[in-house]
Design an enzyme around this catalytic site. Sequence first.
Site, PDB file in Angstrom:
ATOM      1  N   ARG A 107      -4.327 -10.246   3.621  1.00  0.00           N
ATOM      2  CA  ARG A 107      -4.549 -10.201   2.173  1.00  0.00           C
ATOM      3  C   ARG A 107      -3.280  -9.654   1.528  1.00  0.00           C
ATOM      4  O   ARG A 107      -2.925  -8.484   1.752  1.00  0.00           O
ATOM      5  CB  ARG A 107      -5.759  -9.318   1.857  1.00  0.00           C
ATOM      6  CG  ARG A 107      -6.130  -9.274   0.372  1.00  0.00           C
ATOM      7  CD  ARG A 107      -7.351  -8.396   0.144  1.00  0.00           C
ATOM      8  NE  ARG A 107      -7.764  -8.394  -1.254  1.00  0.00           N
ATOM      9  CZ  ARG A 107      -7.288  -7.557  -2.181  1.00  0.00           C
ATOM     10  NH1 ARG A 107      -6.394  -6.634  -1.845  1.00  0.00           N
ATOM     11  NH2 ARG A 107      -7.714  -7.631  -3.427  1.00  0.00           N
ATOM     12  N   LYS A 159       0.822  -1.207   0.000  1.00  0.00           N
ATOM     13  CA  LYS A 159       0.000   0.000   0.000  1.00  0.00           C
ATOM     14  C   LYS A 159       0.865   1.270   0.000  1.00  0.00           C
ATOM     15  O   LYS A 159       2.025   1.270   0.432  1.00  0.00           O
ATOM     16  CB  LYS A 159      -0.937   0.011   1.219  1.00  0.00           C
ATOM     17  CG  LYS A 159      -2.077  -1.013   1.145  1.00  0.00           C
ATOM     18  CD  LYS A 159      -3.160  -0.566   0.188  1.00  0.00           C
ATOM     19  CE  LYS A 159      -4.290  -1.583   0.014  1.00  0.00           C
ATOM     20  NZ  LYS A 159      -5.215  -1.640   1.144  1.00  0.00           N
TER      21      LYS A 159
END
Length: 285
Positions: free
Chosen positions: A263, A229
Amino acid sequence: MSHPVLNCAGQMLDLQKPKIMGILNTTPDSFSDGGNSYQRGNLDLDLALQRAKQMQKDGASIIDVGGESTRPGAAKVSAQEEMDRVVPVVERIAKELDIIISVDSSSPVLMKEAAAVGAGLINDVRALQREGAAEMAAELKLPVCLMHMQGQPDSMQDKPHYDNVLSEVKAFLSERIDACVAAGVDRAQIILDPGFGFGKTLEHNVQLLRQMSAFKAMGHPVLAGLSRKSMLQGLLGRPVDKRLAGSLGVAMLALQQGAAILRVHDVAPSRDILELYWQIDEGHR
């Protein structure tokens, strides 16, 4: 049995020990792995299956198949285009692998079609807010992951603002739990995702990670989606292809805060992190 065990269309997901969810995007433009399942501009089912097989071999318990890029500023895709990308991949994986398949979608029609060919879990960045989504999830009787997002993908990172990010994300998820249960979703089949990077500044993301145990305290398994991210660019100054070490670091922090599902894009090293956590920390408490 005190730990969650989710029924994913007959496949049982036992979350006593945290699990790895491998990311398999069927999009050409996702922020990190977009186009990885494409050959000469077209989606290649053999390539997608090969990637799913490798993730299973590396330690994934779930393959999360998505056909809509939700990166900041992502272009919208039609329901039919999303369906054309996702359903054939889900069907192919279900025929050839014994693994839980998650469908990363907000579309009720896609949820139904994917479930019909083997999907066992619904992972919705919009927390089943689209018309008919909660009712469809209830009809399918599959576990659902409800994620928090402020705004929509095309504009969510413009100027995200919270008076108190933790309390507001918790309040949203609590409201969505109640709405989904009212629509017929089994409360025991709900997973929560605080939505790192979805309508949040770097500081918002850091605050949520520091206090992630507050979501576990809501009584549901928590999914952590931190892999590669942009917060890692903010913290470390690393471009997307240099974020493995940072991804593993925040994965360990998430596990220590009670995450039940990681995830991830990088399954094998994430599995190593999970095993270290389990053998040294949680597994010996």
